[in-house]
Design an enzyme around this catalytic site. Structure first.
Site, PDB file in Angstrom:
ATOM      1  N   THR A 183       0.817  -1.204   0.000  1.00  0.00           N
ATOM      2  CA  THR A 183       0.000   0.000   0.000  1.00  0.00           C
ATOM      3  C   THR A 183       0.851   1.255   0.000  1.00  0.00           C
ATOM      4  O   THR A 183       2.047   1.212   0.267  1.00  0.00           O
ATOM      5  CB  THR A 183      -0.950   0.031   1.211  1.00  0.00           C
ATOM      6  OG1 THR A 183      -1.993   0.936   0.949  1.00  0.00           O
ATOM      7  CG2 THR A 183      -0.243   0.423   2.482  1.00  0.00           C
ATOM      8  N   GLY A 194      -5.568   6.760   7.645  1.00  0.00           N
ATOM      9  CA  GLY A 194      -5.179   5.787   6.634  1.00  0.00           C
ATOM     10  C   GLY A 194      -4.215   4.801   7.241  1.00  0.00           C
ATOM     11  O   GLY A 194      -3.467   5.140   8.153  1.00  0.00           O
ATOM     12  N   CYS A 220       5.983   1.726  -7.778  1.00  0.00           N
ATOM     13  CA  CYS A 220       5.875   0.650  -6.782  1.00  0.00           C
ATOM     14  C   CYS A 220       4.880  -0.415  -7.253  1.00  0.00           C
ATOM     15  O   CYS A 220       3.715  -0.111  -7.496  1.00  0.00           O
ATOM     16  CB  CYS A 220       5.426   1.226  -5.443  1.00  0.00           C
ATOM     17  SG  CYS A 220       5.215  -0.025  -4.161  1.00  0.00           S
ATOM     18  N   SER A 263       4.630   0.593   1.436  1.00  0.00           N
ATOM     19  CA  SER A 263       5.734   0.209   0.554  1.00  0.00           C
ATOM     20  C   SER A 263       6.026   1.251  -0.516  1.00  0.00           C
ATOM     21  O   SER A 263       7.165   1.401  -0.935  1.00  0.00           O
ATOM     22  CB  SER A 263       5.448  -1.141  -0.098  1.00  0.00           C
ATOM     23  OG  SER A 263       4.228  -1.093  -0.798  1.00  0.00           O
ATOM     24  N   THR A 285       1.473  -0.761  -5.342  1.00  0.00           N
ATOM     25  CA  THR A 285       0.612   0.422  -5.317  1.00  0.00           C
ATOM     26  C   THR A 285      -0.115   0.524  -6.648  1.00  0.00           C
ATOM     27  O   THR A 285       0.491   0.329  -7.694  1.00  0.00           O
ATOM     28  CB  THR A 285       1.470   1.689  -5.101  1.00  0.00           C
ATOM     29  OG1 THR A 285       2.217   1.542  -3.890  1.00  0.00           O
ATOM     30  CG2 THR A 285       0.614   2.936  -4.995  1.00  0.00           C
ATOM     31  N   LYS A 335      -8.428   2.028   2.281  1.00  0.00           N
ATOM     32  CA  LYS A 335      -7.476   2.068   3.389  1.00  0.00           C
ATOM     33  C   LYS A 335      -7.427   3.433   4.051  1.00  0.00           C
ATOM     34  O   LYS A 335      -6.654   3.659   4.962  1.00  0.00           O
ATOM     35  CB  LYS A 335      -6.087   1.684   2.882  1.00  0.00           C
ATOM     36  CG  LYS A 335      -6.051   0.313   2.242  1.00  0.00           C
ATOM     37  CD  LYS A 335      -4.710   0.074   1.620  1.00  0.00           C
ATOM     38  CE  LYS A 335      -4.853  -0.822   0.429  1.00  0.00           C
ATOM     39  NZ  LYS A 335      -3.652  -0.876  -0.370  1.00  0.00           N
ATOM     40  N   ALA A 362       2.399   4.957  -7.845  1.00  0.00           N
ATOM     41  CA  ALA A 362       1.771   3.803  -8.496  1.00  0.00           C
ATOM     42  C   ALA A 362       2.515   3.388  -9.761  1.00  0.00           C
ATOM     43  O   ALA A 362       2.517   2.207 -10.124  1.00  0.00           O
ATOM     44  CB  ALA A 362       0.311   4.104  -8.812  1.00  0.00           C
TER      45      ALA A 362
END
Length: 182
Positions: free
Chosen positions: A11, A55, A168, A134, A171, A43, A165
């Site tokens: 996440t 979050g 990673c 992460s 993500t 989240k 995004a």
């Protein structure tokens, strides 16, 4: 007792405070090892009667336990986010059951943004930006780079998470964004 070393995978949660806005945003990906299990998890959510945005990164069940505990602390200390978080961190650090929880939280209200960890940390970030998970460092770097050039906290959060995004693998681009304006 060995000290826990957080290694949250799966996440990215970002908090941005600028002008009269605070934004907490996160992606929706849930991964089990190298497999994407779900792409639209929430989240980031409102707690404390909607006045606080939180979050989480880490184990979902653990995070919900922490949300419940934080809600109880907020009922005990209404309007005192920092005090409620410190009290939660004390419990998290000393309670044998809570010590096993593997999650981190970003919480924010109109005045304060905090990061809570299982090591007993209640941290107020410098510069109006913080991130966990992460992809957190990717989003944090991107948001910090944009802070001097973009006035809108939500735009910063959305662009920074898009960058995370793209970098990673844990993500995705499916965002939940919560905004508090003061």
């Amino acid at each position: 007792m060995s000290e826990k070393t957080p290694s949250w995978h799966g996440t990215t949660i970002l908090g941005v405070r600028k002008g009269n806005k605070v934004v907490v945003a996160g992606d929706g990906q849930v991964s089990l090892g190298q497999t994407v299990i779900k792409g639209n998890a929430r989240k980031v959510r409102r707690i404390g009667g909607g006045a606080i945005v939180a979050g989480f990164a880490g184990a979902t069940a653990d995070a919900f336990t922490l949300f419940e505990r934080l809600e109880a602390k907020l009922e005990r200390f209404p309007g005192q986010l920092t005090r409620a978080c410190v009290e939660l961190a004390k419990d998290w650090r000393t309670d044998r059951y809570l010590q096993k929880l593997e999650a981190m939280l970003i919480v924010a209200d109109a005045d304060t943004t905090l990061v809570l960890t299982g090591n007993g940390d209640v941290l107020e970030p410098d510069g109006g930006v913080t991130a966990i998970g992460s992809g957190g460092n990717f989003a944090l770097s991107a948001a910090r780079a944009m802070m001097p050039y973009e006035e809108d906290a939500e735009v910063i959060a959305r662009k920074a998470l898009a960058i995370a995004a793209d970098i990673c693998v844990y993500t995705n681009h499916n965002l939940t964004v919560e905004v508090i304006e003061s």
